[in-house]
Motif scaffolding. Sequence first.
Motif, PDB file in Angstrom:
ATOM      1  N   MET A 122       0.838  -1.273   0.096  1.00 36.50           N
ATOM      2  CA  MET A 122       0.060   0.160  -0.042  1.00 36.50           C
ATOM      3  C   MET A 122       0.766   1.152  -0.037  1.00 36.50           C
ATOM      4  O   MET A 122       0.575   2.286  -0.643  1.00 36.50           O
ATOM      5  CB  MET A 122      -0.804  -0.044   1.269  1.00 36.50           C
ATOM      6  N   LYS A 123       1.869   1.266   0.702  1.00 41.45           N
ATOM      7  CA  LYS A 123       2.780   2.411   0.941  1.00 41.45           C
ATOM      8  C   LYS A 123       3.538   2.666  -0.549  1.00 41.45           C
ATOM      9  O   LYS A 123       3.797   3.766  -0.804  1.00 41.45           O
ATOM     10  CB  LYS A 123       3.900   1.956   1.735  1.00 41.45           C
ATOM     11  N   ASP A 124       3.951   1.517  -1.195  1.00 44.05           N
ATOM     12  CA  ASP A 124       4.421   1.581  -2.381  1.00 44.05           C
ATOM     13  C   ASP A 124       3.530   2.348  -3.521  1.00 44.05           C
ATOM     14  O   ASP A 124       3.946   3.114  -4.381  1.00 44.05           O
ATOM     15  CB  ASP A 124       4.734   0.400  -3.077  1.00 44.05           C
ATOM     16  N   GLU A 125       2.092   1.965  -3.368  1.00 46.09           N
ATOM     17  CA  GLU A 125       1.400   2.422  -4.216  1.00 46.09           C
ATOM     18  C   GLU A 125       1.097   3.961  -4.136  1.00 46.09           C
ATOM     19  O   GLU A 125       0.854   4.665  -5.092  1.00 46.09           O
ATOM     20  CB  GLU A 125      -0.028   1.820  -4.135  1.00 46.09           C
ATOM     21  N   HIS A 126       1.266   4.520  -2.768  1.00 46.08           N
ATOM     22  CA  HIS A 126       1.128   5.875  -2.595  1.00 46.08           C
ATOM     23  C   HIS A 126       2.211   6.624  -3.155  1.00 46.08           C
ATOM     24  O   HIS A 126       1.899   7.652  -3.868  1.00 46.08           O
ATOM     25  CB  HIS A 126       0.819   6.156  -0.944  1.00 46.08           C
ATOM     26  N   ARG A 127       3.390   5.992  -3.126  1.00 47.85           N
ATOM     27  CA  ARG A 127       4.692   6.608  -3.726  1.00 47.85           C
ATOM     28  C   ARG A 127       4.595   6.724  -5.149  1.00 47.85           C
ATOM     29  O   ARG A 127       4.872   7.726  -5.579  1.00 47.85           O
ATOM     30  CB  ARG A 127       6.043   5.572  -3.230  1.00 47.85           C
ATOM     31  N   ILE A 128       4.015   5.587  -5.843  1.00 46.58           N
ATOM     32  CA  ILE A 128       3.871   5.711  -7.346  1.00 46.58           C
ATOM     33  C   ILE A 128       2.938   6.749  -7.755  1.00 46.58           C
ATOM     34  O   ILE A 128       3.253   7.643  -8.624  1.00 46.58           O
ATOM     35  CB  ILE A 128       3.516   4.267  -7.934  1.00 46.58           C
ATOM     36  N   VAL A 129       1.671   6.937  -6.836  1.00 48.55           N
ATOM     37  CA  VAL A 129       0.981   8.055  -7.230  1.00 48.55           C
ATOM     38  C   VAL A 129       1.483   9.306  -6.868  1.00 48.55           C
ATOM     39  O   VAL A 129       1.113  10.310  -8.056  1.00 48.55           O
ATOM     40  CB  VAL A 129      -0.440   7.760  -6.394  1.00 48.55           C
ATOM     41  N   GLU A 130       2.305   9.706  -6.000  1.00 46.02           N
ATOM     42  CA  GLU A 130       3.053  10.793  -5.820  1.00 46.02           C
ATOM     43  C   GLU A 130       4.025  11.155  -6.970  1.00 46.02           C
ATOM     44  O   GLU A 130       4.179  12.140  -7.420  1.00 46.02           O
ATOM     45  CB  GLU A 130       3.569  10.713  -4.593  1.00 46.02           C
ATOM     46  N   GLN A 131       4.571  10.068  -7.492  1.00 44.42           N
ATOM     47  CA  GLN A 131       5.760  10.096  -8.480  1.00 44.42           C
ATOM     48  C   GLN A 131       4.878  10.435  -9.610  1.00 44.42           C
ATOM     49  O   GLN A 131       5.353  11.300 -10.700  1.00 44.42           O
ATOM     50  CB  GLN A 131       6.419   8.979  -8.755  1.00 44.42           C
ATOM     51  N   VAL A 132       3.723   9.875 -10.017  1.00 42.49           N
ATOM     52  CA  VAL A 132       2.827  10.116 -11.225  1.00 42.49           C
ATOM     53  C   VAL A 132       2.297  11.498 -11.309  1.00 42.49           C
ATOM     54  O   VAL A 132       2.447  12.131 -12.328  1.00 42.49           O
ATOM     55  CB  VAL A 132       1.615   9.035 -11.266  1.00 42.49           C
ATOM     56  N   LEU A 182      -0.177   0.941 -11.699  1.00 40.66           N
ATOM     57  CA  LEU A 182       0.498  -0.123 -12.461  1.00 40.66           C
ATOM     58  C   LEU A 182      -0.406  -0.642 -13.478  1.00 40.66           C
ATOM     59  O   LEU A 182      -0.310  -1.377 -14.377  1.00 40.66           O
ATOM     60  CB  LEU A 182       1.339  -1.023 -11.790  1.00 40.66           C
ATOM     61  N   LYS A 183      -1.658  -1.209 -12.901  1.00 39.10           N
ATOM     62  CA  LYS A 183      -2.631  -2.228 -13.568  1.00 39.10           C
ATOM     63  C   LYS A 183      -3.232  -1.194 -14.613  1.00 39.10           C
ATOM     64  O   LYS A 183      -3.502  -1.518 -15.510  1.00 39.10           O
ATOM     65  CB  LYS A 183      -3.875  -2.383 -12.380  1.00 39.10           C
TER      66      LYS A 183
END
Length: 122
Positions: free
Chosen positions: A1-11, A74-75
Amino acid sequence: MKDEHRIVEQVNAARKDRAAADSLIREYMPFIKSETARFMGRPPVEGEDDELSIAMIAFHEAIVSYSADRGAFLKFAAMIIKSRLIDFSRKEQRHKTVISLDTPSDDEGGTIGETIADERDY
């Protein structure tokens, strides 16, 4: 879950800054290659396979068009990549039977274009 928040911030950052988008694409290049390989049935070769370039452009398109209500990034990106690769494949299939006029003909080493009769009325 933490990785998904990081990815969203990067996006979100990549949507505003081209350098951040390039960095995100470089970081997720293994993911892009994996999705391309899944579609092609073999690993893509950089500089030779157009599919890899199409997938990279599709990943950038996913960055630009992503919103949190679309689910995990990512999906979403995988879906966009697959969709663009399918479109590319269909387009290539339509043009597979087209023959270039620069193709060598069997007659005396010329090209097919040179063997076509000139029917213009001078």
